[in-house]
Motif scaffolding. Structure first.
Motif, short mmCIF file in Angstrom:
data_model
loop_
_atom_site.label_atom_id
_atom_site.label_comp_id
_atom_site.label_asym_id
_atom_site.label_seq_id
_atom_site.Cartn_x
_atom_site.Cartn_y
_atom_site.Cartn_z
N LYS A 107 -21.95 2.79 -33.57
CA LYS A 107 -20.93 2.40 -32.61
C LYS A 107 -19.61 2.15 -33.35
N SER A 108 -18.53 2.23 -32.60
CA SER A 108 -17.23 1.90 -33.18
C SER A 108 -16.24 1.63 -32.06
N ARG A 109 -15.16 0.94 -32.42
CA ARG A 109 -14.08 0.68 -31.47
C ARG A 109 -12.78 0.84 -32.26
N ALA A 135 -22.82 11.31 -29.74
CA ALA A 135 -22.21 10.00 -29.45
C ALA A 135 -21.67 10.01 -28.02
N LYS A 136 -21.77 8.85 -27.38
CA LYS A 136 -21.08 8.68 -26.09
C LYS A 136 -19.73 8.08 -26.42
N THR A 137 -18.69 8.55 -25.73
CA THR A 137 -17.36 7.99 -26.02
C THR A 137 -16.70 7.56 -24.71
N LYS A 138 -15.91 6.50 -24.80
CA LYS A 138 -15.08 6.14 -23.64
C LYS A 138 -13.78 5.52 -24.13
N LEU A 139 -12.79 5.58 -23.24
CA LEU A 139 -11.49 5.04 -23.59
C LEU A 139 -11.29 3.77 -22.77
N GLU A 140 -11.10 2.63 -23.45
CA GLU A 140 -10.91 1.39 -22.72
C GLU A 140 -9.87 0.53 -23.41
N GLU A 141 -8.93 0.05 -22.65
CA GLU A 141 -7.86 -0.84 -23.16
C GLU A 141 -7.15 -0.25 -24.37
N GLY A 142 -6.97 1.05 -24.38
CA GLY A 142 -6.26 1.69 -25.49
C GLY A 142 -7.14 1.96 -26.70
N GLU A 145 -14.06 3.99 -27.74
CA GLU A 145 -15.32 3.34 -28.10
C GLU A 145 -16.40 4.40 -28.20
N THR A 146 -17.18 4.34 -29.26
CA THR A 146 -18.27 5.30 -29.41
C THR A 146 -19.59 4.53 -29.49
#
Ligand code: EPU
Length: 418
Positions: A107-109, A135-142, A145-146
């Motif tokens: 995971k990472s942010r 990896a699943k990725t999403k964009l949150e609050e700039g 996140e993986t």
């Protein structure tokens, strides 16, 4: 803040040594996230970007020491997977921790890099690569996140040739399950330097330096000792242009001619004399510089990171040259400053039409990004009278004491507070 002041028109002569490569050391530092232990490196340039990467690694939990071009990174206690906006906004290359953090912690942010003075710089290819690895990725609050249960090999066809994209995926695929194949991979020498480091750490990588890279994932990587960072080809190229101005004569030490073939060819075409020696290049400027067209391309084409500096030389040539920027089509912030010094440049789409003038004159000018600031320092060396380059912190991001190095070979150049 500091500015650089230059009294132009002086001929440069002597020897100057190139430092380690910024764009090699940054991904190599990120590679240390993949192991647990003490890694050491030599020929590490003292740049503000290196200091920023040290700060970032410390935030992640690494212990880092840096002195006299020697860098020690103890990655044992890295326990944080978040790269904060405050650091990423000052250095886009921070995004290089995205792949290694995802591989180590699953995971990472990482803050998404924002706008940039050289134009659009998306990271969609980095994300696409990580998604293909599972990896699943999403964009949150700039932030990107993986998360991943496991990273599994896959075939990654890059839509564009991307240097840090190739590096990020090579880093994460090194500790994954199975085989990853990167298609349309970047061939830049810095990608090869990173691959050499990863291989020394125990990774199984083939094809670095070509557009197909194969990585057989391994379970863990080991720390490495005393790896020497490759010389900076863009610093070497910048010094080659400095030598081409004012009929100067410089021997540029600690550089690899084979990384500079395209630039050398263009300079020879323009009338500059170039001699390669073992580990150094001698460059002699001539009275008459002739125009030559430039078109930036991925390696081994003409580097975008040399476009601004080459433009300075073309401003003073005989004839007209067309400089086409294919990598970052808006990377022309330096042109309006060069115009203030008397250069004749017109931007048409992603090309600059440069008509050579007999001389340019010193002026107060403003640096907008790293390579633009180098082109302005070069213009100051060639100009009649006094030039003041403001916002030199851009220069210090990627050149180790360029002003001191130029002063040592005869330039009248110094720093002042303002
Ligand atoms: N691109 C995408 N999507 C992506 C990634 C890139 O569309 O996901 C596009 C970019 O917009 C650009 C092209 O692909 O049009 C190439 O960009 P690349 O990803 O190769 O650039 P980068 O990896 O962000 C590195 C260097 C830059 C250098 C470029 C091109 C590092 C840390 N930075 O950036 O260096 O200009 O490659 O060679 O390696 C500098 O040192 O001054 C500098 C800007």
């Amino acid at each position: 803040m500091e500015k650089i002041v230059i009294e132009g028109g002086t001929r440069l002569e002597g020897e100057v040594r190139v430092s380690g490569a910024k764009n090699a050391v940054l991904p190599i530092m990120a590679a240390c996230i993949l192991n647990e232990g003490v890694n050491t490196f030599t020929n590490v340039p003292d740049l503000s970007d290196v200091r920023t990467m040290i700060k970032l690694l410390k935030i992640l939990g690494a212990e880092v020491e840096y002195e006299n071009e020697k860098l020690k990174i103890d990655s044992t206690n890295i326990d944080n997977w978040e790269a904060p906006y405050d650091l990423v906004k000052t250095m886009r290359a921070s995004v290089l921790v995205l792949g290694p953090l995802t591989a180590r912690f699953r995971k990472s942010r990482v803050s998404l890099p924002g706008g940039c003075a050289i134009g659009e710089r998306p990271i969609d290819q980095h994300i696409k690569g990580l998604e293909i690895l599972g990896a699943k990725t999403k964009l949150e609050e700039g932030y990107v996140e993986t998360s991943a249960k496991v990273l599994k090999g896959g075939v990654i066809p890059f839509d564009v040739s991307t240097v840090t994209g190739t590096e990020n995926i090579m880093l994460s695929a090194s500790i994954s399950e199975g085989e990853t194949v990167l298609l349309n991979a970047a061939c830049e020498p810095e990608v090869v330097d990173l691959a050499n480091v990863l291989i020394k750490m125990g990774a199984k990588i083939e094809g670095a330096g070509t557009d197909i890279i194969t990585i057989e994932g391994v379970k863990k990587l080991n720390p490495i000792k005393d790896y020497e960072i490759m010389p900076d080809r863009i610093e070497a190229g910048t010094l080659m242009i400095a030598a081409s101005l004012n009929e100067s004569d410089l021997t540029i030490k600690n550089c690899k001619f084979e990384h500079l073939g395209n630039l050398a060819g263009k300079l020879i075409q323009a009338g500059v004399e170039i001699k390669r020696d073992n580990g150094s290049i001698r460059v002699k400027g001539s009275k008459e510089i002739t125009s030559t067209d430039i078109s930036t391309l991925p390696y081994p084409g003409f580097p975008t990171d040399m476009q601004a500096q080459m433009m300075t030389l073309m401003c003073l040539c005989q004839g007209m040259s067309i400089i086409t920027e294919n990598i970052f089509p808006q990377r022309f912030m330096h042109t309006s400053e060069l115009r203030r010094m008397g250069a004749d440049i017109k931007i048409v789409g992603n090309s600059a039409v440069v008509r050579g003038v007999r001389e340019i004159s010193g002026a107060p000018i403003m640096a907008s990004d790293l390579r633009a600031s180098a082109s302005l320092v070069l213009a100051g060396l060639a100009a009649k009278g006094k030039t003041e380059v403001l916002r030199v912190y851009h220069l210090d991001r990627g050149y180790e004491q360029l002003d001191k190095k130029l002063e040592a070979v005869g330039a009248k150049i110094w720093r002042e507070e303002y």
